[in-house]
Enzyme design. Structure first.
Site, short mmCIF file in Angstrom:
data_model
loop_
_atom_site.label_atom_id
_atom_site.label_comp_id
_atom_site.label_asym_id
_atom_site.label_seq_id
_atom_site.Cartn_x
_atom_site.Cartn_y
_atom_site.Cartn_z
N ASN A 48 35.42 36.19 41.39
CA ASN A 48 34.68 37.48 40.79
C ASN A 48 33.42 36.84 39.76
OD1 ASN A 48 37.07 38.94 40.59
ND2 ASN A 48 37.61 37.82 38.68
N HIS A 134 44.24 47.39 33.86
CA HIS A 134 44.82 45.71 33.78
C HIS A 134 46.10 45.84 32.90
CE1 HIS A 134 43.99 41.58 32.74
NE2 HIS A 134 43.90 41.57 34.14
N GLU A 176 39.21 52.00 32.87
CA GLU A 176 38.48 50.52 33.56
C GLU A 176 37.45 51.61 34.07
OE1 GLU A 176 40.55 47.92 35.62
OE2 GLU A 176 42.26 47.78 34.20
N SER A 180 40.07 46.58 38.78
CA SER A 180 39.93 45.78 39.65
C SER A 180 40.44 45.62 40.43
CB SER A 180 40.61 44.55 38.25
OG SER A 180 42.01 44.92 38.07
N ASP A 205 36.75 49.40 29.31
CA ASP A 205 37.06 47.96 29.80
C ASP A 205 36.04 48.02 31.17
OD1 ASP A 205 37.83 46.04 31.32
OD2 ASP A 205 39.34 45.48 30.85
N HIS A 208 35.06 44.32 35.24
CA HIS A 208 34.16 44.39 36.54
C HIS A 208 32.96 44.92 37.26
CE1 HIS A 208 37.32 42.04 37.63
NE2 HIS A 208 38.03 42.14 37.29
N LYS A 236 33.01 36.71 34.61
CA LYS A 236 33.03 37.09 35.95
C LYS A 236 31.87 37.62 35.90
CE LYS A 236 37.90 39.67 34.27
NZ LYS A 236 38.70 38.54 34.85
N1 PMP Z 1 40.36 43.23 32.07
C1 PMP Z 1 40.43 43.61 32.97
C2 PMP Z 1 40.34 44.86 33.99
C3 PMP Z 1 40.54 42.01 33.81
O1 PMP Z 1 40.21 42.51 35.55
C4 PMP Z 1 41.04 41.20 33.70
C5 PMP Z 1 40.70 39.54 34.63
N2 PMP Z 1 41.18 39.66 35.73
C6 PMP Z 1 40.58 41.25 32.12
C7 PMP Z 1 40.94 41.80 31.16
C8 PMP Z 1 40.79 40.01 31.64
O2 PMP Z 1 39.44 39.28 31.29
P1 PMP Z 1 39.78 37.10 31.03
O3 PMP Z 1 40.23 36.55 32.28
O4 PMP Z 1 38.80 36.90 29.91
O5 PMP Z 1 40.78 37.07 30.20
#
Ligand code: PMP
Length: 384
Positions: A48, A134, A176, A180, A205, A208, A236
């Site tokens: 990412n 997520h 989001e 993701s 969120d 990404h 990311k």
């Molecule tokens: N939100 C989303 C949409 C994600 O894809 C991720 C990580 N895969 C997270 C939160 C969590 O973030 P972190 O890796 O910093 O814990």
């Protein structure tokens, strides 16, 4: 102990039988576009690190300087003695870039979603979460004494239908901005309008989207309404580690007092903070890299679809090849690896049942040759 082991083995055997067992792979070296496994160099389509910033000289230089100045750790929570001045610089930068009154840095994105949603439930929140949110969002919403529901993915009509049924005063729409696993984009304007019309709050969120989308590269939502809470990550597109909330000043004060994942945890290491600060300086300038990344992603999607694969609604640097079947996804992942391309099979429960896939994530530092190689190998697999 024996009983416990038997229970564990039963659960793991079930996963193995469904071709769903998760296993760790040992990585020798990692870059956004290259990965070394068992001494073999592969083109990496499973990172990412969308801008390749984890290897950027300025981030490295600042991190090294911060270690020399402050040491490697900051072994206390922010509220006790860990609130290095670097935090405040990052937070004022985030607030400026997102157009919010305030911002608050958290240790990880997972912790942020979990603990912010849990804290909001103390304000009698009821959460309306997109079905594809997520796991950290869904777990956070579940901590609210079941005051949550899920609407069909990116489906405003379904969201409206559910909102009409709920008379609670503190309704939160949770989504989001760039999803993701599917790489598609939420209809942010419609959600903002609906939130306004129905007096709802918004929680978005941007994990990404950060680094890749928006005028200054800091995501799709800026200058939000005061009742909107934006979450983003630094692990990311920013190439570092950690996460943030951009919000109103009263909300920040509330989270400092009620978000357990902020209060009861050790502050981030100085090197991480310094590299975040460097990333925030660089990202707004990386306009051409962002444009090129999104153009390359669109070209890759077209080529993949022409081969005959289905990339769903992807409209970003995340391009998933939807296969449906775990075995098929594993077999394509293995074939790619045999042909020096690294991309993981993503299976339920990370994604919904019958939507196993290969998730490809592109970085601005992939070369045209990397992309051509990927397309050739995919074409060969499809034809075989
Ligand atoms: N939100 C989303 C949409 C994600 O894809 C991720 C990580 N895969 C997270 C939160 C969590 O973030 P972190 O890796 O910093 O814990």
């Amino acid at each position: 102990m024996e009983v416990l082991n038997t229970q564990i083995q039963t659960l793991l055997a079930r996963k193995e039988q469904a071709l769903n067992l998760r296993q760790l792979k040992s990585i020798n070296a990692l870059q956004a576009s290259e990965i070394l496994i068992n001494g073999n160099k592969l083109i990496n389509f499973a990172s990412n690190d969308y801008l390749g910033l984890s290897q950027h000289p300025l981030l490295k230089e600042r991190a090294i300087k911060a270690i020399e100045q402050y040491g490697v750790g900051c072994p206390s929570s922010r509220l006790i003695s860990g609130n290095l001045e670097l935090y405040e610089q990052i937070e004022s930068n985030i607030a400026r870039l997102k157009g919010t009154q305030a911002a608050l840095v958290f240790p990880t994105g997972f912790q942020t979603n979990l603990s912010v949603l849990q804290a909001l439930s103390k304000l009698n929140a009821f959460f309306f979460c997109d079905k594809l949110c997520h796991n950290s969002i869904l777990l956070g919403a579940q901590l609210s004494n079941k005051a949550f529901t899920r609407f069909a993915h990116n489906n405003i009509a379904d969201l409206k239908r559910l909102l009409d049924k709920e008379s609670n005063k503190n309704n939160w729409i949770v989504t989001e901005s760039v999803f993701s696993m599917d790489g598609d984009i939420a209809c942010i304007d419609n959600l903002r309008n609906l939130a306004k019309k129905t007096n709802c709050h918004l929680y978005i969120d941007e994990a990404h989207a950060t680094g890749v989308f928006g005028k200054n590269g800091m995501g799709l939502v800026s200058n939000p309404e005061k009742t909107t809470v934006i979450m983003g990550t630094f692990g990311k597109g920013c190439g570092s580690f950690g996460a943030y909330i951009a919000c109103s000043k009263p909300m920040r004060d509330f989270l400092v007092n009620y978000a357990a994942g902020f209060i009861y945890t050790t502050a981030l290491p100085p090197a991480v903070l310094a590299s975040i600060q460097a990333a925030l300086e660089i990202i707004p300038q990386m306009v051409s890299q962002r444009q090129e990344l999104l153009q390359t992603s669109a070209r890759l999607r077209d080529e993949i679809n022409q081969i005959g694969f289905n990339t769903g609604q992807s409209n970003s640097q995340i391009v998933s090849i939807l296969l449906g079947d775990n075995e098929l996804a594993l077999s394509l992942s293995q074939y790619l690896e045999e042909n020096k391309i690294y991309a993981r099979a993503i299976r339920p429960p990370t994604v919904p049942e019958n939507t196993a896939r290969i998730r490809l994530s592109l970085s601005a530092i992939h070369s045209n040759l990397d992309i051509e190689r990927l397309i050739t190998v995919l074409r060969n697999w499809y034809a075989s």
